[in-house]
Design a protein around this motif. Structure first.
Motif, PDB file in Angstrom:
ATOM      1  N   PRO A  21      41.931  31.376  31.469  1.00 44.32           N
ATOM      2  CA  PRO A  21      40.581  31.572  32.009  1.00 44.32           C
ATOM      3  C   PRO A  21      40.038  30.456  32.895  1.00 44.32           C
ATOM      4  O   PRO A  21      39.113  30.691  33.663  1.00 44.32           O
ATOM      5  N   GLU A  22      40.599  29.270  32.839  1.00 46.19           N
ATOM      6  CA  GLU A  22      40.097  28.174  33.670  1.00 46.19           C
ATOM      7  C   GLU A  22      40.743  28.156  35.055  1.00 46.19           C
ATOM      8  O   GLU A  22      40.260  27.497  35.958  1.00 46.19           O
ATOM      9  N   ARG A  23      41.810  28.879  35.200  1.00 44.82           N
ATOM     10  CA  ARG A  23      42.577  28.866  36.440  1.00 44.82           C
ATOM     11  C   ARG A  23      42.024  29.859  37.460  1.00 44.82           C
ATOM     12  O   ARG A  23      41.511  30.908  37.100  1.00 44.82           O
ATOM     13  N   VAL A  24      42.129  29.514  38.736  1.00 50.90           N
ATOM     14  CA  VAL A  24      41.758  30.413  39.826  1.00 50.90           C
ATOM     15  C   VAL A  24      43.043  31.071  40.320  1.00 50.90           C
ATOM     16  O   VAL A  24      44.030  30.384  40.604  1.00 50.90           O
ATOM     17  N   PHE A  25      43.041  32.397  40.396  1.00 55.95           N
ATOM     18  CA  PHE A  25      44.203  33.167  40.836  1.00 55.95           C
ATOM     19  C   PHE A  25      43.939  33.769  42.206  1.00 55.95           C
ATOM     20  O   PHE A  25      42.799  34.097  42.534  1.00 55.95           O
ATOM     21  N   THR A  26      44.998  33.971  42.968  1.00 60.54           N
ATOM     22  CA  THR A  26      44.851  34.639  44.256  1.00 60.54           C
ATOM     23  C   THR A  26      45.229  36.109  44.118  1.00 60.54           C
ATOM     24  O   THR A  26      45.994  36.479  43.218  1.00 60.54           O
ATOM     25  N   LEU A  41      44.286  46.043  45.241  1.00 61.66           N
ATOM     26  CA  LEU A  41      43.798  45.057  44.282  1.00 61.66           C
ATOM     27  C   LEU A  41      42.568  44.333  44.833  1.00 61.66           C
ATOM     28  O   LEU A  41      41.629  44.051  44.092  1.00 61.66           O
ATOM     29  N   THR A  42      42.545  44.061  46.131  1.00 61.39           N
ATOM     30  CA  THR A  42      41.394  43.409  46.754  1.00 61.39           C
ATOM     31  C   THR A  42      40.129  44.236  46.545  1.00 61.39           C
ATOM     32  O   THR A  42      39.066  43.694  46.236  1.00 61.39           O
ATOM     33  N   LYS A  43      40.238  45.546  46.682  1.00 67.13           N
ATOM     34  CA  LYS A  43      39.081  46.431  46.460  1.00 67.13           C
ATOM     35  C   LYS A  43      38.622  46.378  45.004  1.00 67.13           C
ATOM     36  O   LYS A  43      37.427  46.364  44.714  1.00 67.13           O
ATOM     37  N   VAL A  44      39.578  46.344  44.098  1.00 70.63           N
ATOM     38  CA  VAL A  44      39.258  46.264  42.673  1.00 70.63           C
ATOM     39  C   VAL A  44      38.521  44.957  42.378  1.00 70.63           C
ATOM     40  O   VAL A  44      37.477  44.955  41.715  1.00 70.63           O
ATOM     41  N   ILE A  45      39.049  43.846  42.888  1.00 70.68           N
ATOM     42  CA  ILE A  45      38.442  42.534  42.646  1.00 70.68           C
ATOM     43  C   ILE A  45      37.044  42.478  43.247  1.00 70.68           C
ATOM     44  O   ILE A  45      36.117  41.938  42.637  1.00 70.68           O
ATOM     45  N   ARG A  46      36.867  43.068  44.412  1.00 72.11           N
ATOM     46  CA  ARG A  46      35.542  43.109  45.047  1.00 72.11           C
ATOM     47  C   ARG A  46      34.538  43.813  44.122  1.00 72.11           C
ATOM     48  O   ARG A  46      33.410  43.347  43.945  1.00 72.11           O
ATOM     49  N   GLU A  47      34.955  44.918  43.529  1.00 68.77           N
ATOM     50  CA  GLU A  47      34.067  45.659  42.630  1.00 68.77           C
ATOM     51  C   GLU A  47      33.778  44.861  41.351  1.00 68.77           C
ATOM     52  O   GLU A  47      32.650  44.836  40.867  1.00 68.77           O
ATOM     53  N   LEU A  48      34.792  44.205  40.806  1.00 65.37           N
ATOM     54  CA  LEU A  48      34.592  43.383  39.610  1.00 65.37           C
ATOM     55  C   LEU A  48      33.671  42.201  39.912  1.00 65.37           C
ATOM     56  O   LEU A  48      32.865  41.814  39.071  1.00 65.37           O
ATOM     57  N   THR A  56      34.444  34.789  42.767  1.00 67.87           N
ATOM     58  CA  THR A  56      35.419  34.571  43.828  1.00 67.87           C
ATOM     59  C   THR A  56      35.071  33.311  44.607  1.00 67.87           C
ATOM     60  O   THR A  56      33.915  32.915  44.675  1.00 67.87           O
ATOM     61  N   GLN A  57      36.100  32.689  45.161  1.00 63.77           N
ATOM     62  CA  GLN A  57      35.953  31.498  45.992  1.00 63.77           C
ATOM     63  C   GLN A  57      36.754  31.740  47.262  1.00 63.77           C
ATOM     64  O   GLN A  57      37.912  32.156  47.191  1.00 63.77           O
ATOM     65  N   ARG A  58      36.138  31.478  48.396  1.00 65.26           N
ATOM     66  CA  ARG A  58      36.836  31.625  49.678  1.00 65.26           C
ATOM     67  C   ARG A  58      37.449  30.303  50.100  1.00 65.26           C
ATOM     68  O   ARG A  58      37.074  29.252  49.612  1.00 65.26           O
ATOM     69  N   GLY A  59      38.388  30.393  51.031  1.00 65.07           N
ATOM     70  CA  GLY A  59      38.959  29.197  51.637  1.00 65.07           C
ATOM     71  C   GLY A  59      40.125  28.624  50.858  1.00 65.07           C
ATOM     72  O   GLY A  59      40.626  29.229  49.910  1.00 65.07           O
ATOM     73  N   ALA A  60      40.528  27.439  51.281  1.00 63.82           N
ATOM     74  CA  ALA A  60      41.651  26.752  50.631  1.00 63.82           C
ATOM     75  C   ALA A  60      41.332  26.555  49.154  1.00 63.82           C
ATOM     76  O   ALA A  60      40.243  26.135  48.791  1.00 63.82           O
ATOM     77  N   ALA A  67      34.189  35.450  35.287  1.00 58.63           N
ATOM     78  CA  ALA A  67      32.837  34.906  35.414  1.00 58.63           C
ATOM     79  C   ALA A  67      32.219  34.646  34.044  1.00 58.63           C
ATOM     80  O   ALA A  67      31.269  33.872  33.930  1.00 58.63           O
ATOM     81  N   ARG A  68      32.743  35.307  33.035  1.00 55.15           N
ATOM     82  CA  ARG A  68      32.238  35.159  31.664  1.00 55.15           C
ATOM     83  C   ARG A  68      33.432  35.005  30.729  1.00 55.15           C
ATOM     84  O   ARG A  68      34.563  35.285  31.093  1.00 55.15           O
ATOM     85  N   SER A  69      33.152  34.626  29.531  1.00 61.82           N
ATOM     86  CA  SER A  69      34.200  34.498  28.527  1.00 61.82           C
ATOM     87  C   SER A  69      34.835  35.868  28.269  1.00 61.82           C
ATOM     88  O   SER A  69      34.142  36.889  28.196  1.00 61.82           O
TER      89      SER A  69
END
Length: 145
Positions: A21-26, A41-48, A56-60, A67-69
């Motif tokens: 849960p602490e890691r950021v995934f692409t 998957l991008t559409k799914v993540i956008r909805e979530l 979500t975080q943009r960029g490098a 977002a929650r536990s």
């Protein structure tokens, strides 16, 4: 109740995130790990993200994470969210559909009760209970039938 690929992809991605849960995934990383469409998957993540389930975080160094536990997210919440766009049967659509059996159909009530029982069971299960163990390795690829 058959889940759409939209919901299937969302649940799989969330199980993976819950395992670390602490890691950021692409999106690329998750899509490759599961052998699924990155665009889908991008559409799914956008909805979530819009629902506040992931951030979500943009960029490098960008990507997404919970977002929650995972203890505070139920499978019922996720299935309701991701299945909202597709009705189980035509008469469950927001506009009521145009089924010729309406209003005398006796199936609708049974399907509604079954759907509610299904979702009620999922409401008792948290994402944490289904987290994919963080091992640093990709999940096994599905075996073709």
């Amino acid at each position: 109740m058959r889940l759409t690929s939209f919901t299937d992809f969302g649940l799989r991605a969330l199980m993976w995130l819950a395992g670390d849960p602490e890691r950021v995934f692409t999106t690329d990383e998750i899509a490759q790990a599961f052998g699924i469409s990155r665009n889908h998957l991008t559409k799914v993540i956008r909805e979530l993200a819009a629902a506040g389930v992931v951030t979500t975080q943009r960029g490098a160094g960008g990507g997404f994470r919970l977002a929650r536990s995972a203890d505070d997210i139920t499978l019922g919440e996720i299935v309701r969210l991701l299945e909202a766009r597709s009705a189980l049967v035509e008469c469950f659509r927001a506009d009521g559909g145009a089924c010729a059996l309406t209003p005398g159909c006796r199936l609708k009530g049974k399907l509604k009760a079954a759907r509610e029982a299904f979702l009620c069971e999922l409401d008792r299960t948290t994402l944490a209970e289904c987290a994919y163990p963080a091992s640093g390795k990709a999940p096994p690829k599905p075996v073709a039938a």
